[in-house]
Design a protein around this motif. Structure first.
Motif, PDB file in Angstrom:
ATOM      1  N   GLN A 565       0.816  -1.214   0.000  1.00  0.00           N
ATOM      2  CA  GLN A 565       0.000   0.000   0.000  1.00  0.00           C
ATOM      3  C   GLN A 565       0.851   1.266   0.000  1.00  0.00           C
ATOM      4  OE1 GLN A 565      -2.911  -1.102  -0.596  1.00  0.00           O
ATOM      5  NE2 GLN A 565      -2.181  -3.141   0.023  1.00  0.00           N
ATOM      6  N   LEU A 566       2.152   1.146   0.196  1.00  0.00           N
ATOM      7  CA  LEU A 566       3.023   2.324   0.200  1.00  0.00           C
ATOM      8  C   LEU A 566       3.385   2.713  -1.227  1.00  0.00           C
ATOM      9  CD1 LEU A 566       5.377   1.287   3.120  1.00  0.00           C
ATOM     10  CD2 LEU A 566       3.881   3.292   3.110  1.00  0.00           C
ATOM     11  N   PRO A 567       3.296   4.005  -1.565  1.00  0.00           N
ATOM     12  CA  PRO A 567       3.649   4.427  -2.924  1.00  0.00           C
ATOM     13  C   PRO A 567       5.142   4.264  -3.187  1.00  0.00           C
ATOM     14  CG  PRO A 567       3.214   6.331  -1.517  1.00  0.00           C
ATOM     15  CD  PRO A 567       2.854   5.120  -0.716  1.00  0.00           C
ATOM     16  N   TRP A 568       5.469   3.721  -4.361  1.00  0.00           N
ATOM     17  CA  TRP A 568       6.866   3.524  -4.767  1.00  0.00           C
ATOM     18  C   TRP A 568       6.894   3.473  -6.289  1.00  0.00           C
ATOM     19  CZ3 TRP A 568      11.266   3.535  -1.954  1.00  0.00           C
ATOM     20  CH2 TRP A 568      12.444   3.165  -2.607  1.00  0.00           C
ATOM     21  N   PRO A 569       7.868   4.092  -6.960  1.00  0.00           N
ATOM     22  CA  PRO A 569       8.990   4.863  -6.392  1.00  0.00           C
ATOM     23  C   PRO A 569       8.567   6.286  -6.055  1.00  0.00           C
ATOM     24  CG  PRO A 569       9.172   4.770  -8.776  1.00  0.00           C
ATOM     25  CD  PRO A 569       7.963   3.954  -8.432  1.00  0.00           C
ATOM     26  N   ASP A 570       9.539   7.113  -5.659  1.00  0.00           N
ATOM     27  CA  ASP A 570       9.302   8.510  -5.283  1.00  0.00           C
ATOM     28  C   ASP A 570       8.226   8.640  -4.218  1.00  0.00           C
ATOM     29  OD1 ASP A 570      11.154   9.275  -7.274  1.00  0.00           O
ATOM     30  OD2 ASP A 570       9.577   9.249  -8.790  1.00  0.00           O
ATOM     31  N   PRO A 571       8.352   7.928  -3.085  1.00  0.00           N
ATOM     32  CA  PRO A 571       7.340   8.073  -2.038  1.00  0.00           C
ATOM     33  C   PRO A 571       7.422   9.455  -1.398  1.00  0.00           C
ATOM     34  CG  PRO A 571       9.207   6.825  -1.219  1.00  0.00           C
ATOM     35  CD  PRO A 571       9.463   7.046  -2.678  1.00  0.00           C
ATOM     36  N   PRO A 572       6.303   9.990  -0.894  1.00  0.00           N
ATOM     37  CA  PRO A 572       6.356  11.272  -0.178  1.00  0.00           C
ATOM     38  C   PRO A 572       7.302  11.181   1.007  1.00  0.00           C
ATOM     39  CG  PRO A 572       4.087  10.605  -0.610  1.00  0.00           C
ATOM     40  CD  PRO A 572       4.946   9.439  -0.966  1.00  0.00           C
ATOM     41  N   SER A 573       7.993  12.257   1.282  1.00  0.00           N
ATOM     42  CA  SER A 573       8.991  12.231   2.355  1.00  0.00           C
ATOM     43  C   SER A 573       8.367  11.875   3.703  1.00  0.00           C
ATOM     44  CB  SER A 573       9.700  13.585   2.449  1.00  0.00           C
ATOM     45  OG  SER A 573       8.765  14.624   2.673  1.00  0.00           O
ATOM     46  N   ALA A 574       7.091  12.223   3.903  1.00  0.00           N
ATOM     47  CA  ALA A 574       6.443  11.909   5.174  1.00  0.00           C
ATOM     48  C   ALA A 574       6.396  10.411   5.439  1.00  0.00           C
ATOM     49  CB  ALA A 574       5.031  12.493   5.188  1.00  0.00           C
ATOM     50  N   LEU A 575       6.424   9.596   4.372  1.00  0.00           N
ATOM     51  CA  LEU A 575       6.272   8.151   4.527  1.00  0.00           C
ATOM     52  C   LEU A 575       7.600   7.400   4.521  1.00  0.00           C
ATOM     53  CD1 LEU A 575       3.148   7.552   2.248  1.00  0.00           C
ATOM     54  CD2 LEU A 575       3.231   7.600   4.744  1.00  0.00           C
ATOM     55  N   HIS A 576       8.712   8.105   4.504  1.00  0.00           N
ATOM     56  CA  HIS A 576      10.004   7.421   4.445  1.00  0.00           C
ATOM     57  C   HIS A 576      10.234   6.542   5.677  1.00  0.00           C
ATOM     58  CE1 HIS A 576      11.869  10.466   1.369  1.00  0.00           C
ATOM     59  NE2 HIS A 576      10.863   9.771   0.894  1.00  0.00           N
ATOM     60  N   ASP A 577       9.978   7.077   6.851  1.00  0.00           N
ATOM     61  CA  ASP A 577      10.176   6.284   8.070  1.00  0.00           C
ATOM     62  C   ASP A 577       9.184   5.125   8.143  1.00  0.00           C
ATOM     63  OD1 ASP A 577      12.328   7.737   9.116  1.00  0.00           O
ATOM     64  OD2 ASP A 577      10.996   9.226   9.998  1.00  0.00           O
ATOM     65  N   VAL A 578       7.980   5.346   7.648  1.00  0.00           N
ATOM     66  CA  VAL A 578       6.979   4.276   7.634  1.00  0.00           C
ATOM     67  C   VAL A 578       7.464   3.133   6.743  1.00  0.00           C
ATOM     68  CG1 VAL A 578       4.592   3.674   7.110  1.00  0.00           C
ATOM     69  CG2 VAL A 578       5.132   5.937   8.017  1.00  0.00           C
ATOM     70  N   GLY A 579       7.937   3.476   5.553  1.00  0.00           N
ATOM     71  CA  GLY A 579       8.438   2.449   4.642  1.00  0.00           C
ATOM     72  C   GLY A 579       9.590   1.674   5.233  1.00  0.00           C
ATOM     73  N   HIS A 580      10.488   2.374   5.907  1.00  0.00           N
ATOM     74  CA  HIS A 580      11.637   1.701   6.522  1.00  0.00           C
ATOM     75  C   HIS A 580      11.185   0.750   7.630  1.00  0.00           C
ATOM     76  CE1 HIS A 580      15.244   1.532   9.247  1.00  0.00           C
ATOM     77  NE2 HIS A 580      15.769   1.180   8.092  1.00  0.00           N
ATOM     78  N   GLU A 581      10.192   1.178   8.409  1.00  0.00           N
ATOM     79  CA  GLU A 581       9.681   0.317   9.486  1.00  0.00           C
ATOM     80  C   GLU A 581       9.058  -0.954   8.906  1.00  0.00           C
ATOM     81  OE1 GLU A 581       9.158  -0.124  13.696  1.00  0.00           O
ATOM     82  OE2 GLU A 581       9.951   1.652  12.680  1.00  0.00           O
ATOM     83  N   VAL A 582       8.273  -0.800   7.832  1.00  0.00           N
ATOM     84  CA  VAL A 582       7.652  -1.970   7.214  1.00  0.00           C
ATOM     85  C   VAL A 582       8.720  -2.887   6.626  1.00  0.00           C
ATOM     86  CG1 VAL A 582       6.048  -2.758   5.442  1.00  0.00           C
ATOM     87  CG2 VAL A 582       5.543  -0.682   6.709  1.00  0.00           C
ATOM     88  N   ALA A 583       9.752  -2.307   6.035  1.00  0.00           N
ATOM     89  CA  ALA A 583      10.837  -3.120   5.460  1.00  0.00           C
ATOM     90  C   ALA A 583      11.521  -3.956   6.539  1.00  0.00           C
ATOM     91  CB  ALA A 583      11.847  -2.213   4.764  1.00  0.00           C
ATOM     92  N   GLU A 584      11.750  -3.368   7.691  1.00  0.00           N
ATOM     93  CA  GLU A 584      12.360  -4.138   8.783  1.00  0.00           C
ATOM     94  C   GLU A 584      11.427  -5.253   9.260  1.00  0.00           C
ATOM     95  OE1 GLU A 584      13.487  -1.131  11.645  1.00  0.00           O
ATOM     96  OE2 GLU A 584      15.550  -1.169  10.900  1.00  0.00           O
ATOM     97  N   LEU A 585      10.124  -4.989   9.244  1.00  0.00           N
ATOM     98  CA  LEU A 585       9.169  -6.036   9.620  1.00  0.00           C
ATOM     99  C   LEU A 585       9.183  -7.180   8.604  1.00  0.00           C
ATOM    100  CD1 LEU A 585       5.968  -4.223  10.934  1.00  0.00           C
ATOM    101  CD2 LEU A 585       7.709  -5.428  12.238  1.00  0.00           C
ATOM    102  N   LEU A 586       9.358  -6.845   7.329  1.00  0.00           N
ATOM    103  CA  LEU A 586       9.463  -7.901   6.315  1.00  0.00           C
ATOM    104  C   LEU A 586      10.626  -8.841   6.625  1.00  0.00           C
ATOM    105  CD1 LEU A 586       8.834  -6.217   2.835  1.00  0.00           C
ATOM    106  CD2 LEU A 586       7.530  -8.086   3.849  1.00  0.00           C
ATOM    107  N   VAL A 587      11.757  -8.258   7.003  1.00  0.00           N
ATOM    108  CA  VAL A 587      12.922  -9.078   7.345  1.00  0.00           C
ATOM    109  C   VAL A 587      12.618  -9.937   8.572  1.00  0.00           C
ATOM    110  CG1 VAL A 587      15.343  -9.014   8.059  1.00  0.00           C
ATOM    111  CG2 VAL A 587      14.507  -7.423   6.315  1.00  0.00           C
TER     112      VAL A 587
END
Length: 962
Positions: A565-587
């Motif tokens: 559900q996260l926009p990619w590429p060029d996600p809004p800067s507000a969602l950068h930390d959100v995307g990183h958190e989800v990526a760590e959860l994937l791992v």
């Protein structure tokens, strides 16, 4: 179906028994009559009567049964056709009812062809879409066409699609459906049962959140023998659209037409020139039409100034509020904010709309026998918008969940409250209370949502941040609501909540409010205050998404679905930390599965983690993740080459980016060379689909050649990439950004080779493209625009037009200031670069003090960056120190100039010994030696000056070899 079928069978069998029973009875009666006839009647007459009765009964019964059978078949066919047509109609989204909730008057989807507000300002786009449908249409030929329309929420995508439906249905006889979620896989088959042979227009809203379903719809439509048009509506393109264009079965069809991007600015054909006049015309039309619909006298509203960033929905909302306020309702300060006025934040406008919506809640809640206090109803509706419900049981469970948030003493009956929600916001299929057992294709859910979507998002965010609570309790209330509504969610609820919150965080109006606050001198926070979130700020809304992510079930299926559900590429800067958190959860989700080893999942998780850490500027962590992803994809590609080769190639491209960001240019070249070779090999077989990836990989390879001081190899590679991207841009506007990047890169190569005029020409063309793109999608391409401004400003300086160059550098600096305020880690290098360029431009114009200030600020930033990333940033610090020293020397500040020359020279020597050979670096090194030698000679230190000039000899040879 089974019960209906067996019931019909019993009915037919019973009727057959009755028919033959009556025939047998008649035969028996005739036989009895023949038996009691007088003896004077001849025997042969009696026999004929009996035989005739038997034969007539049998034949009559058979004919009568045949007639009934044919009648049944015709009736069944008619019933089936009616059922198929009903099923076909139920494929579409059901418009919300008007009832008493006046906020629903803004909904762009309505029953019938008549709308409340006239269609204004996009007539040219509507005609373009009509032509797309009918040009070359031949009812005897099979044809599928796909068109994507993008634009931020509220710009008018859905209304445009509704107007297209109306035009195609009424003027051209097409079957048009705005498809509900869940029906995509069967929509083609269901519609064809009811309308065989008819030309079809399907509309899919929020296509970015339905990409898998869209793929299946297109596969089914591609097999249809008739004419099918599929209009996709999305807030943005991105990876989902790129993947759709590259699908082997329908990719060529999907990518045939350029996406249409709707800008926020709407230009009515009869408006005067100017942005304010355009907005005023839309508001005038809307006020008149809303007043007519509501039976009120229109009260003119004059906009005092342009409403910044306003979209069509915003202007319609302002107009509707104007009409509602004229009704004479007294403001209810307990239920919402006071009357807004034109020019204020759109969030205040939405608050006013919700205040009017709340009147409907109160009246209907009283009739339903549930609590009528505003806080309870607000939370109830917001929770339904956030989480939804797929069944009555789930809706009742939702009511029980929020009962903890209601005021003390409030008792909510789950069944009554759930039914109230359903009646207030019915599902998209429009179930009535008497048709709960109707079976439809897809699952529309048990309850719907508040309309329009941006109003629902505003309600959810306001409720979660507790804007309705007092200042003393707001922090506590917000924390309690987030704990109840963002924890312990099912997978479906988590996905839905993620969609709502990411859309809200990405809403440009929130960035606009933040800019406005800075404009009026208010303090701008660099990071959100997690205890007191502001719903007007995208960063604060993103904190709600972070709360959600941190509490979801760490299962691969759930986390990966949320990540989608996260926009990619060029996600809004507000969602950068959100995307990183989800990526760590994937791992974590992969690592927690101890029973099975999923190499492909691990590779994907590391690939995603590498992307989000890179965009945050954590280059070392990004490199580790991307190295692991590449190793795994290499292993998978050896096992199943046809399936994983593209994943390996993309991973190599990303790996090259990480090496380059850390200054490991040889490793970057190695990775990028392998990636480009892989793309080139497969593009020979499938050039149409893979040319964009090949061009991107070649561009990256050219950048590596330039970083290593090989400008001729770089320019040859960039020319190949540029030729491919020019060809792609001529076919599709979506490749315009890639073309502009290639122009900027090849211009830098020309500058390296001393060809300033060619470089200037390239930079001019690149800037033209970037300005156009920035107009179409503000903020998305700001970093690229700032780089292009800096490149062109530098070339103007080299051509002797220092004042023109300074203006461009100042514009670039303003952009970098905004960007670095939002994301310092990512954009501080650009800010330091712009400051150095400003310092050089001011020095060329003898602006001594301004040059010193700009250089001083640049050096301070570069010092910090060089401490963190010496391999990458020491050469930048040396460049800034050298140019600063040269400017100081011109002004006679020799002592300070010598200090900076000495520091710059030490850095240049260290990087040169480490193997840095880019033309830009060698030229800056050479310039520093020359300027420092001149300064020393002026001070009478000829021996040292001579040594420095001797040091330039290998550099001259290196530049000559280039």
């Amino acid at each position: 179906m089974t019960e209906a079928g067996s019931g019909g069978l019993k009915g037919r069998s019973g009727r057959r028994l009755w028919v033959y029973g009556i025939a047998s009875t008649l035969a028996v009666i005739v036989g009895i009559a023949a038996a009691i006839l007088p003896e004077s009647v001849p025997t042969w007459v009696r026999q004929i009567m009996v035989a005739g009765a038997v034969v007539g009964g049998v034949i009559g019964a058979t004919l009568l049964e045949r007639w009934f059978t044919l009648h049944d078949r015709h009736q069944e066919a008619a019933d089936r056709e009616a059922h198929d047509r009903l099923a076909s109609q139920q494929l579409g989204v059901r418009p919300p009812g008007d009832d008493d909730a006046l906020g629903r008057l803004l909904s762009p989807v309505r029953d019938g062809d008549e709308q409340i507000v006239r269609f204004v300002g996009r007539e040219d786009v509507l005609q373009q879409l009509i032509d797309w449908c009918i040009d070359g249409y031949d009812p005897a030929k099979r044809s599928l066409r796909v068109q994507l329309v993008t634009g931020s929420g509220g710009v008018g995508k859905t209304r445009l699609a509704h107007e297209l439906q109306t035009a195609m249905r009424t003027s051209h006889g097409w079957e048009c459906r705005n498809l509900r979620t869940g029906v995509e896989a069967e929509a083609m088959q269901v519609l064809r049962r009811g309308h065989p042979g008819a030309p079809v227009l399907f509309i899919v809203d929020y296509a970015e959140n339905r990409s898998d379903a869209v793929s299946e719809l297109l596969r089914q439509a591609n097999s249809d023998p008739g004419a099918v048009r599929v209009l996709l509506l999305a807030r943005r393109g991105g990876l989902w659209w790129s993947d759709l264009c590259q699908q082997p079965d329908v990719g060529a069809v999907v990518g045939r037409y350029d996406p249409i991007e709707l800008s926020a600015r709407v230009v009515p054909h009869d408006a005067d020139d100017g942005h304010l006049a355009e907005q005023q015309r839309i508001v005038d039309v809307a006020v008149q039409d809303f007043a007519t619909f509501l039976g009120k006298s229109p009260a003119p509203l004059t906009l005092p100034e342009v409403v910044p960033g306003a979209r069509m929905l915003d202007l319609l909302s302002i107009a509707l509020i104007q009409v509602l306020l004229v009704e004479g309702h007294a403001p209810d300060t307990a239920s919402g904010p006071r009357r807004p006025h034109a020019g204020v934040s759109m969030h205040v406008v939405f608050d006013e709309l919700l205040r009017h919506e709340a009147r409907s809640w109160t009246r209907s809640a009283h009739e339903a026998g549930i609590p009528t206090d505003g806080q309870t109803l607000r939370i109830l509706v917001a929770a339904a918008c956030l989480l939804g419900a797929e069944s009555q049981t789930e809706a009742e469970s939702l009511v029980r969940r929020i009962s903890r948030l209601c005021p003390p003493g409030t008792r909510l009956d789950p069944r009554s409250a759930a039914r109230w929600l359903r009646e207030q916001y019915p599902p998209s299929a429009g179930f009535s209370d008497t048709s709960d057992d109707l079976v439809l294709v897809g699952d529309p859910g048990w309850i719907g949502s508040l309309h329009p979507d941006r109003l629902a998002e505003h309600l959810v965010v306001s409720m979660l941040t507790a804007t309705d609570a007092s200042d003393t309790t707001r922090t506590l209330v917000s924390a309690e609501r987030r704990a109840v509504l963002l924890r312990g969610l099912s997978e479906r609820q988590a996905i839905r909540a993620m969609i709502v919150l990411t859309r809200a965080a990405s809403d440009p109006s929130r960035s606009q409010d933040d800019k406005s606050s800075r404009k009026h001198g208010q303090q701008s926070r660099s990071k959100p205050d997690t205890d007191r979130l502001d719903p007007r700020r995208g960063d604060d809304v993103a904190q709600l998404a972070l709360d959600l992510v941190r509490n979801i079930d760490v299962r691969w299926e759930t986390v990966s679905a949320v990540h989608e559900q996260l926009p990619w590429p060029d996600p809004p800067s507000a969602l950068h930390d959100v995307g990183h958190e989800v990526a760590e959860l994937l791992v974590r989700a992969v690592n927690s599965d101890r029973l099975l080893t999923h190499t492909d999942r691990t590779a994907h998780a590391q690939h995603v983690l590498g992307n989000w850490t890179f965009i945050l500027g954590h280059y070392d962590a990004s490199l580790r993740a991307r190295e692991q992803a590449t190793r795994l994809y290499r292993k998978l590609a050896r096992w199943r080459p046809s399936h994983y080769w593209s994943s390996l190639a993309r991973s190599l491209d990303n790996l090259g980016d990480s090496y380059a960001a850390l200054g490991r240019n040889n490793k970057a070249l190695e990775a990028r060379r392998e990636a480009a070779g892989t793309w080139r090999q497969h593009a020979q077989v499938d050039a149409v689909r893979l040319l964009p990836d090949l061009a991107k990989s070649l561009h990256n390879l050219g950048v590596s050649y330039r970083d290593l001081g090989l400008p001729r190899e770089a320019i040859a590679t960039h020319r190949e990439a540029l030729a491919a991207r020019r060809s792609l841009a001529e076919q599709h506007d979506r490749h315009q950004a890639s073309l502009a990047r290639s122009l900027s890169s090849i211009g830098r190569c020309h500058a390296d080779l001393g060809d300033t005029e060619h470089a200037h020409s390239d930079f001019l063309e690149a800037l033209e493209h970037w300005r156009h793109l920035d107009t179409q999608t503000p903020t998305r391409y700001e970093p690229d625009l700032a780089l292009a401004l800096g490149d062109l400003g530098t070339s103007y300086g080299l051509l002797g037009l220092a004042e023109t160059g300074l203006a461009l550098h100042e514009e670039a600096h303003g952009i970098w200031l905004r960007l670095s305020a939002r994301n310092p880690v990512r954009f501080e290098p650009g800010l330091a670069r712009s400051l150095t360029n400003l310092g050089i431009a001011h020095a060329d114009l003898d602006h001594v003090e301004k040059s010193a200030q700009a250089h001083g600020a640049a050096i301070a930033i570069y010092r910090g960056l060089a401490r963190r990333y010496p391999n990458r940033r020491e050469q930048n610090l040396a460049w800034s120190l050298g140019s600063s020293a040269t400017s100081l020397a011109r002004c006679g500040l020799d002592d300070l100039a010598r200090e900076r020359f000495a520091e710059a020279l030490e850095l240049h020597r260290r990087r040169y010994e480490a193997g840095t050979r880019s033309a830009l670096f060698v030229t800056a090194y050479r310039s520093t030696l020359d300027s420092y030698a001149a300064l020393l000679a002026r001070a009478g230190r000829y021996d040292m000056a001579r040594e420095l000039r001797e040091e330039t000899e290998p550099l001259d040879q290196s530049l000559a070899d280039l």
